[in-house]
Design an enzyme around this catalytic site. Structure first.
Site, short mmCIF file in Angstrom:
data_model
loop_
_atom_site.label_atom_id
_atom_site.label_comp_id
_atom_site.label_asym_id
_atom_site.label_seq_id
_atom_site.Cartn_x
_atom_site.Cartn_y
_atom_site.Cartn_z
CG HIS A 291 -26.93 38.91 -43.22
ND1 HIS A 291 -25.75 39.35 -43.76
CD2 HIS A 291 -26.78 37.58 -42.99
CE1 HIS A 291 -24.91 38.32 -43.86
NE2 HIS A 291 -25.51 37.25 -43.39
CG HIS A 292 -22.84 42.36 -39.05
ND1 HIS A 292 -22.42 43.62 -39.44
CD2 HIS A 292 -22.42 42.22 -37.77
CE1 HIS A 292 -21.76 44.19 -38.44
NE2 HIS A 292 -21.76 43.37 -37.42
CB SER A 293 -24.41 41.91 -45.55
OG SER A 293 -25.74 41.43 -45.61
#
Length: 470
Positions: free
Chosen positions: A142-144
């Site tokens: 996930h880009h988080s």
């Protein structure tokens, strides 16, 4: 109580954007060649066993504490007390012998699935059955947790530099290397309250210079595609469709020397040539579909704002807008227009701090929210557009890398399309090649592999035009 960390504000944006139709994970597809003299099935079975037995380092054991409230501004990562490595590391197979088409279909399907936020948001798929003595690994995160720059640093740290190194730790088992003496301190990869407040305070201090640059961009530009692009210049196109739940994935690989030769001949950068071949490919592909806009397409270009000594972590990225000059037929004139537009965009950010670049980027791209809202609503009629496509270039290692003796042959990125930006093109440089990953919405964009082929034709057209000048 287990370990925990606060997410940074930029990390929280990627969490807030997560929906079943806008999946905010990034991925990589790695192609490997088997070591000589090994039995393929035995080798992969042992590799999967080793992966599942390896230790897990931060941040790969963190999950969201408040996963049911994704759209809140503050998030906290907590240690997953029931971490299950068997869930995260998976073994898949293609009908042998699998080719690029079959692999692309599998990756398209895997990338269409949402990550489970009840667990740490990442997965790793070891894929056998490829033709040509190869196997693949698809990893999505996930880009988080990471951006593209960090992803490439993780790739380099998780692979060996020689085929004889059979004990090198996997990417999720590596600790961040110590900070070089005198290097700028960066926030923790998943943040803390102090770093959040420090970032906000720093951003406020940059407001006057940021607003000045924004006004110069929005008001002071000329009417040609050779100036800095405004927030309302993009045409409407099929690339601005609403996205569904399914994706298409295609790949292409080029010798870096070919792009550099064109760049040198035309006094352009490698990124300018990358945008030019994407622009040429898009022009041909959209014309085939009778969907080429009269005005030039506008590209959203991510900008890494970390210092050179950075090892990555979390998200630290700005962005700018560049005209792709798709209204220009001549390939050399199109490259010149792209180069001029790119230089104008860079000039607006020259001298800004990292926080100022991110603040400027946020304000420049803020109107894109209107085009996203229109795409989501499905309402007819014109609407202002800020961008059409994302094109990103992430530099990678210059030498070949190895995994338990298997040589890494290619690194294809698999990024994020979204509402009103149904296509994302990301490039990774690796060992003298540039590997392009095209990820798009399945319903909005037909025949994505044809676009990949068209970019190859655009490069050949540029090379022929440059040769014709000699």
């Amino acid at each position: 109580m287990g370990r925990s960390r606060w997410a940074t504000p930029l990390d929280a944006i990627f969490l807030m954007g997560e929906t079943p139709e806008t999946l905010m994970h990034v991925a990589s597809l790695l192609h490997f060649t088997y070591p000589e003299g090994v039995r393929r099935t035995t080798f992969l079975r042992q590799l999967v066993n080793d992966l599942r037995a390896a230790p897990i380092e931060s941040p790969w054991f963190y999950r969201l504490q408040t996963r049911t409230l994704m759209r809140q501004p503050l998030h906290r990562w907590v240690e997953d007390s029931e971490f299950d490595i068997d869930y995260h590391v998976r073994h898949s197979a293609l009908p042998s012998p699998g080719g690029e088409r079959e692999l692309g279909v599998l990756v398209s399907r895997l990338h269409s699935n949402q990550l489970d936020f009840r667990r740490p948001p990442w997965e790793m798929h070891v894929i056998e059955g490829l033709s040509g003595n190869r196997f693949a690994i698809y990893t999505k995160i996930h880009h988080s947790l990471v951006d593209g720059f960090t992803g490439m640093r993780i790739l380099q740290r998780g692979l060996a530099t020689t085929p004889d190194d059979l004990e090198h730790p996997f990417f999720f088992s590596t600790r961040k290397p110590p900070r070089p003496e005198g290097a700028r301190r960066e926030a923790d990869p998943v943040g803390d309250v102090t770093s959040i407040l420090r970032t906000l305070a720093s951003s406020v201090g940059t407001t006057p210079s940021v607003l000045k640059a924004l006004v110069e961009t929005q008001v002071g530009r000329g009417r040609t595609p050779t100036k800095a692009v405004t927030s309302y210049q993009a045409p409407d196109s099929i690339l601005n469709s609403r996205t569904g739940r399914s994706r298409r994935f295609a790949t292409q690989e080029y010798d870096l020397g070919r792009l550099r030769a064109v760049a040198k001949a035309r006094k352009a950068t490698l990124n300018d040539v990358l945008m030019a071949i994407c622009a040429g490919g898009l022009r041909r592909w959209l014309d085939d579909l009778d969907a080429l806009p009269e005005r030039p397409l506008i590209a959203f270009i991510p900008v890494n704002v970390r210092p050179p000594e950075s090892e990555g972590g979390g998200n630290a990225v700005g962005a700018t807008l560049v005209s792709l000059a798709t209204d220009i037929e001549d390939p050399l004139e199109r490259l010149s227009a792209i180069t001029a537009s790119s230089r104008a965009a860079k000039a607006r950010m020259r001298g800004m701090s990292a926080d100022a670049v991110m603040a400027y980027s946020a304000l420049l791209l803020a109107p894109a929210g209107l085009q996203v809202a229109k795409a989501m609503s499905g309402l007819p009629g014109p609407a202002p557009h800020t961008l059409n496509v994302c094109i990103s270039n992430v530099p990678g290692p210059k030498e070949h890398l190895y995994l338990r003796g298997a040589r890494l042959e290619a690194t294809y990125p698999v990024s994020i399309p979204g509402h009103s930006m149904a296509l994302n093109i990301t490039a990774h440089s690796y060992a003298g090649t540039l590997d392009l990953g095209f990820i798009g919405d399945r319903e909005a964009l037909p025949h994505l592999q044809r676009l990949a082929v068209r970019t190859g034709e655009a490069l050949e057209e540029l090379e022929a035009a440059v040769a014709g000048l000699d």
